[in-house]
Design a protein around this motif. Structure first.
Motif, mmCIF file in Angstrom:
data_model
loop_
_atom_site.group_PDB
_atom_site.id
_atom_site.type_symbol
_atom_site.label_atom_id
_atom_site.label_comp_id
_atom_site.label_asym_id
_atom_site.label_seq_id
_atom_site.Cartn_x
_atom_site.Cartn_y
_atom_site.Cartn_z
ATOM 1 N N UNK A 67 5.809 -9.889 3.442
ATOM 2 C CA UNK A 67 6.674 -8.739 3.169
ATOM 3 C C UNK A 67 5.822 -7.517 2.870
ATOM 4 N N UNK B 292 6.105 1.755 7.016
ATOM 5 C CA UNK B 292 5.730 3.110 6.588
ATOM 6 C C UNK B 292 4.730 3.736 7.540
ATOM 7 N N UNK C 292 14.498 6.249 3.690
ATOM 8 C CA UNK C 292 15.141 5.013 3.282
ATOM 9 C C UNK C 292 14.477 4.513 2.003
ATOM 10 N N UNK C 293 15.264 3.914 1.078
ATOM 11 C CA UNK C 293 14.670 3.488 -0.190
ATOM 12 C C UNK C 293 13.741 2.293 0.012
ATOM 13 N N UNK C 294 12.751 2.202 -0.896
ATOM 14 C CA UNK C 294 11.738 1.146 -0.824
ATOM 15 C C UNK C 294 12.371 -0.231 -0.853
ATOM 16 N N UNK D 270 13.584 -1.326 2.527
ATOM 17 C CA UNK D 270 12.466 -1.657 3.407
ATOM 18 C C UNK D 270 11.917 -3.045 3.059
ATOM 19 N N UNK D 271 11.918 -3.402 1.780
ATOM 20 C CA UNK D 271 11.388 -4.727 1.403
ATOM 21 C C UNK D 271 12.335 -5.845 1.802
#
Ligand SMILES: NC(=O)c1ccc[n+]([C@@H]2O[C@H](COP(=O)([O-])OP(=O)(O)OC[C@H]3O[C@@H](n4cnc5c(N)ncnc54)[C@H](O)[C@@H]3O)[C@@H](O)[C@H]2O)c1
Ligand SMILES: NC(=O)c1ccc[n+]([C@@H]2O[C@H](COP(=O)([O-])OP(=O)(O)OC[C@H]3O[C@@H](n4cnc5c(N)ncnc54)[C@H](O)[C@@H]3O)[C@@H](O)[C@H]2O)c1
Lengths: 207, 207
Positions: free
Chosen positions: A192, A200, B2-4, B7-8
């Motif tokens: 992940x 990013x 987009x918020x972190x 993305x995770x």
């Protein structure tokens, strides 16, 4: 309760203080701590004040005092005894690191199911059969276990160790684990980390 | 942007979809995705809708379609070429894993400064001298590098690779890295993971 981001900053403060004390530095300002850590000086002052550690205006914080305080807050005042389940590539790297470079954590043993590995050593640490894990965990009062087995064996491994007293799991297997009430699981998923980095870096060009 | 946390979550959806497609499952509901991932069904629907992926009421999402969509969003539609700097314990474990188990990332080479390691291999991957890293990175257009050298060599290593085109760094060394504008650094600090876990597990008893 304290926010997760504060808890993640404490080990960073501790590492910087350890390095400063090694270099015989007695005092450190929040400005210098900011430079070393990347957090703002204001954030640092707020974090430390929350735990009752106040610096002296103009002089900063006493490094030895602050280190003792943070060690108590995290719960490292006694060396943490831990075991690693899975003596493969990652388990071996973590065992070598924790037994030589991490003063706060003691890897007492590694467990595996592969007969070719059982009975061997990683540096000074013995590899035992997974069948011996229950009695070893109970005898040594092990509370923390690190899981480096494949995803399909992870759930059964966690069931085994939590049944015999483990209450904190650092999981590297890429799977969601179900644990009983009161057991803490932290997932350190390297895939992940890598894929969100790729997002990013490719997002920059395309968006 | 987009918020972190979204993305995770994407790599987790991708991993579940890969496993489903391997088991020839064509459709999946947000409820089943929730069970596999640990995220709420509502959160999953929101995430996927944000990227324009809508399920059919009652039937759910087409797994192959959803997988393609997520691969494009993360930026994995082409295999990512990467290099690892530091052929020690962790570098070896990561090389073995990425070259065998991670289909989206291709470790092309490992670099080290230790003459005992240079010229050897980790599985099929060559270990080259760090002096060859600049030309290798430029020739192969490497954008992503994984850093597994000791903390005191990490900054100079990062300076070297970013100078020759690397724009994304996955850093395992326990130190804050300074990078030029436009370079993304993700710190995967295993010690912080372990210490914050210890905080939560000891916090339970004492607080
Ligand atoms: N190595 C990496 O860089 C990396 C990266 C991302 C994720 N992971 C994850 O970390 C875990 C370990 O990876 P690895 O590369 O070390 O794998 P590995 O195959 O090298 O090692 C796994 C070990 O677990 C042992 N094992 C399997 N089932 C067991 C059981 N029930 N009880 C005890 N031991 C058992 C095996 O015998 C083997 O020695 C995997 O889940 C993997 O997906 C590793
Ligand atoms: N192994 C772990 O479990 C673990 C845990 C936490 C943190 N880390 C961190 O990850 C990093 C790697 O750890 P490790 O256990 O693999 O260490 P290691 O000592 O086994 O490997 C480091 C390798 O880097 C090479 N190296 C040193 N300077 C270099 C340079 N300038 N250019 C190229 N190569 C260079 C060394 O020759 C060695 O092979 C360290 O920063 C460590 O603090 C590792």
């Amino acid at each position: 309760a304290i926010s997760k981001s504060v808890i993640k900053r404490l080990p960073v403060y501790l590492r910087i203080l350890d390095q400063l004390i090694e270099r015989r530095v007695d005092m450190i300002s929040s400005k210098e701590l900011s430079k070393e850590s990347g957090f703002t000086a204001e954030q640092i002052r707020k974090d430390l004040a929350y735990f009752g550690a106040f610096g002296t205006r103009g002089a900063g914080y006493n490094t030895a005092y602050l280190r003792e305080k943070i060690i108590k807050i995290i719960g490292l005042d006694e060396t943490i005894k831990t075991v690693i389940i899975g003596a493969g590539n990652l388990g071996t790297a973590l065992t070598r690191y924790n037994s030589t470079k991490n003063p706060y954590v003691d890897v007492l043993a590694v467990f595996d199911q592969d007969p070719r590995l059982i009975g061997k050593k990683i540096d000074e640490i013995n590899i035992y059969s997974i069948d011996e894990a229950p009695s070893f965990i109970e005898e040594h009062g092990i509370k923390v276990a690190i899981i480096t087995v494949p995803a399909m064996s992870a759930q059964e491994t966690v069931d085994l160790v939590t049944k015999h007293g483990v209450s904190a799991i650092l999981n590297f297997a890429p799977i969601k684990l179900n644990v009983p009430e009161g057991v803490h699981v932290h997932n350190a998923d390297l895939t992940i980390e890598l894929q969100s980095l790729i997002y990013y870096s490719s997002a920059e060009d395309e968006r």
